[in-house]
Structure formats: structure tokens, C-alpha cells
Design a protein around this motif. Structure first.
Motif, PDB file in Angstrom:
ATOM      1  N   VAL A   1      23.308   5.040  31.932  1.00 22.92           N
ATOM      2  CA  VAL A   1      22.885   4.679  33.295  1.00 22.92           C
ATOM      3  C   VAL A   1      22.844   3.159  33.435  1.00 22.92           C
ATOM      4  O   VAL A   1      23.384   2.589  34.404  1.00 22.92           O
TER       5      VAL A   1
ATOM      6  N   VAL B   1      17.921   3.251  40.645  1.00 24.62           N
ATOM      7  CA  VAL B   1      17.430   4.516  40.081  1.00 24.62           C
ATOM      8  C   VAL B   1      16.274   5.012  40.929  1.00 24.62           C
ATOM      9  O   VAL B   1      15.394   4.246  41.312  1.00 24.62           O
TER      10      VAL B   1
ATOM     11  N   LEU C   1      14.156   5.864  32.092  1.00 24.82           N
ATOM     12  CA  LEU C   1      14.920   6.010  33.339  1.00 24.82           C
ATOM     13  C   LEU C   1      15.209   7.489  33.517  1.00 24.82           C
ATOM     14  O   LEU C   1      15.704   8.117  32.589  1.00 24.82           O
ATOM     15  N   GLY C   2      14.918   8.056  34.675  1.00 27.10           N
ATOM     16  CA  GLY C   2      15.204   9.468  34.883  1.00 27.10           C
ATOM     17  C   GLY C   2      14.184  10.370  34.218  1.00 27.10           C
ATOM     18  O   GLY C   2      13.032   9.970  33.984  1.00 27.10           O
TER      19      GLY C   2
ATOM     20  N   CYS D   1      19.237  11.771  35.824  1.00 21.15           N
ATOM     21  CA  CYS D   1      18.834  10.515  36.448  1.00 21.15           C
ATOM     22  C   CYS D   1      19.473  10.473  37.829  1.00 21.15           C
ATOM     23  O   CYS D   1      20.666  10.745  37.977  1.00 21.15           O
TER      24      CYS D   1
ATOM     25  N   LEU E   1      20.504   8.364  41.167  1.00 21.31           N
ATOM     26  CA  LEU E   1      20.773   6.991  41.597  1.00 21.31           C
ATOM     27  C   LEU E   1      21.168   6.997  43.073  1.00 21.31           C
ATOM     28  O   LEU E   1      21.850   7.919  43.518  1.00 21.31           O
TER      29      LEU E   1
END
Ligand SMILES: C[S@@+](CC[C@H](N)C(=O)[O-])C[C@H]1O[C@@H](n2cnc3c(N)ncnc32)[C@H](O)[C@@H]1O
Length: 242
Positions: free
Chosen positions: A179, A196, A218-219, A236, A238
Motif C-alpha cells: 500500500v 487510506v 494501515l487497513g 485496505c 484507499l
């Protein structure tokens, strides 16, 4: 012995499709409305494509680089989806390299369910295992391929559109690092801004069913657990900004 799911009534369609429950999370996070143009970039064998259609998706492009996998996806759709819901206007199947996806800023929602080391599957599967010595190069190239696929997904999304990146591995190299790499390259090489999305509310809804990793950078990551034996599944979300 493999048993086929029972055929349903007079429709001739199969009655159920076996799927790890966590596999539905990327589709739910994508939150596609029926009027959205949706791209499923790595679609075969088709569990998430079925879920997208079940959600009412009416403009779907389902792609897979492998021709044999795309053929399998076609058979899955024929077996599970009524003909009127998979007309050419609604569902288009393609077999392109997703890393070279040619359309730019064309889709409201993009699902990038990337090839990965598929950790649960790899633990159980002896034949053609991705961790086998002869597949070492392919395995090492995965993060680069995944980054290129996510980059393609970001380029294919319209500004304001959402992209969900998903894998079924615990590897941070194939998850968060991909990511970060794709966001960096999108900005540097294509002037694309994306951010994100916070999945904490989303996780809250499902926290009784799935065992989410605490503090995923992240995620979100579903960790297999004795009391909730799903996953691993990383996702994740975006949003393309410009
Ligand atoms: C994790 S599976 C996708 C599972 C699928 N979304 C589902 O829910 O059933 C990854 C798929 O990516 C495909 N793939 C591998 N490299 C690709 C590429 N460069 N472009 C598009 N698809 C690719 C593989 O053939 C494989 O079918």
C-alpha cells in the motif's frame, strides 16, 4: 470425494458457494452501489465477483490475467448467477494483465484481490506450493506485482472513487508495504493523490465475528484464531483524491 452443491429448484443454478467468511470483508468495504462502475481486477475463481453481483452490482468488469482462471470464473458465474443478471451490459469478463490495465479514471470502485502467498492454503497444500524452492523467484516478485496491480487499480479509479486492496496473507511485505509503495509511486509517477480510509468503524461492526489484529498500521487484518477460524485476510481501502 468432492460433492457438488445442490442445484436450486428449477433454475438449475447451484445453491451455495463455499468461501472463507473473511473473504466477504473486501466486498463489503468496497460498498459498491448498483449504479457504480466496478472493476474486479484479479477476479478468478470468482467468490468476490459473486458477492459483488449479490450486492446488486450492475456494471461489472471482472478480469483475471490467466485465461484458464477466467474460463473457470465464467463457469462459476454460469453456475450461480441467473442469465438475466450476467448479460454483456452488466458483466464483462476480460483476461488482461492487471498490472498493465489500459483504462484510466473509469471506475467508481475497484477491487484488487491480489495474488499472494495465500498462507492458509499454502499450509495445507502440498502440490505446487508457492513456498516450494522452484517457485522462489515468483514468490520474491510478489510484492512488486502486487504494487503494480494496486497502482493500476488507483489509476483505473475516478477521482473520488474507492479502491480496496486485499490479500490472504499475514505478510506485511505483501500488505502494508505494498500500500505504501503504490501510494508513493502513484504520486511520483502519475501525480495521483490517494489516501487510506479509516476502517475502525467497519471493524467495530464485525469484531464479534472476526479476530482483527490490534493496531494494524494501515487497513485491517483478520488473524485466524481458535475461536474465530477465518482468514488470514488483509484489506485496505484507499480513496483516489485527484
Ligand atoms: C487471490 S486470487 C483472486 C481471488 C478472487 N478474487 C476470488 O474472490 O475468488 C488472485 C488471482 O489473481 C490472478 N492474477 C495473477 N496475476 C495477475 C495479473 N497480473 N493481473 C490480473 N490477475 C492476476 C490469478 O490468476 C488469481 O486468479
Amino acid at each position: 470425494m468432492l460433492c457438488s452443491p445442490h442445484r436450486c429448484g428449477t433454475s438449475g443454478l447451484l445453491g451455495y458457494y463455499l468461501l472463507d467468511a473473511a473473504s466477504l470483508l473486501p466486498v463489503l468495504a468496497l460498498n459498491a452501489r448498483p449504479d457504480h462502475r466496478v472493476l474486479d481486477l484479479c477476479a478468478a475463481p470468482g467468490g468476490k465477483t459473486l458477492a459483488l453481483l449479490l450486492e446488486g452490482c450492475r456494471y461489472l468488469v471482472a478480469n483475471d490475467a490467466s485465461v484458464s482462471h477466467t474460463n473457470r470464473l465464467r463457469r462459476v458465474l454460469q453456475s450461480y448467477v441467473p442469465r438475466e443478471l450476467r448479460t454483456e451490459e452488466r458483466v464483462r469478463l476480460t483476461s488482461w494483465d492487471g498490472a498493465e490495465w489500459p483504462e484510466e479514471a473509469a471506475y467508481d470502485r475497484v477491487l484488487v484481490d491480489a495474488p499472494c502467498t495465500a498462507d492458509r492454503h499454502s499450509l495445507l497444500q502440498e502440490e505446487n506450493n508457492i513456498f516450494h524452492r522452484i517457485r522462489r523467484k515468483e514468490r520474491q516478485r510478489l510484492p512488486l506485482l502486487q504494487t503494480q496491480l494496486l497502482l493500476s487499480g488507483l489509476r483505473a479509479a475516478v477521482p473520488g472513487g474507492d479502491v480496496v486492496y486485499a490479500t490472504c496473507t499475514l505478510s506485511a511485505l505483501q500488505n502494508e508495504c505494498v500500500v505504501e509503495g503504490a501510494l508513493r509511486r502513484a504520486a511520483e509517477e502519475f501525480g495521483i493523490g490517494a489516501e487510506v480510509q479509516d476502517l475502525r468503524c467497519f471493524q467495530e461492526i464485525f469484531k464479534k465475528t472476526f479476530n482483527f489484529q490490534q493496531d494494524c498500521r494501515l487497513g485491517a487484518l483478520v488473524m485466524p484464531h481458535l475461536t474465530a477460524n477465518y482468514g488470514p485476510l488483509y484489506l485496505c481501502k484507499l480513496r483516489r483524491l485527484h
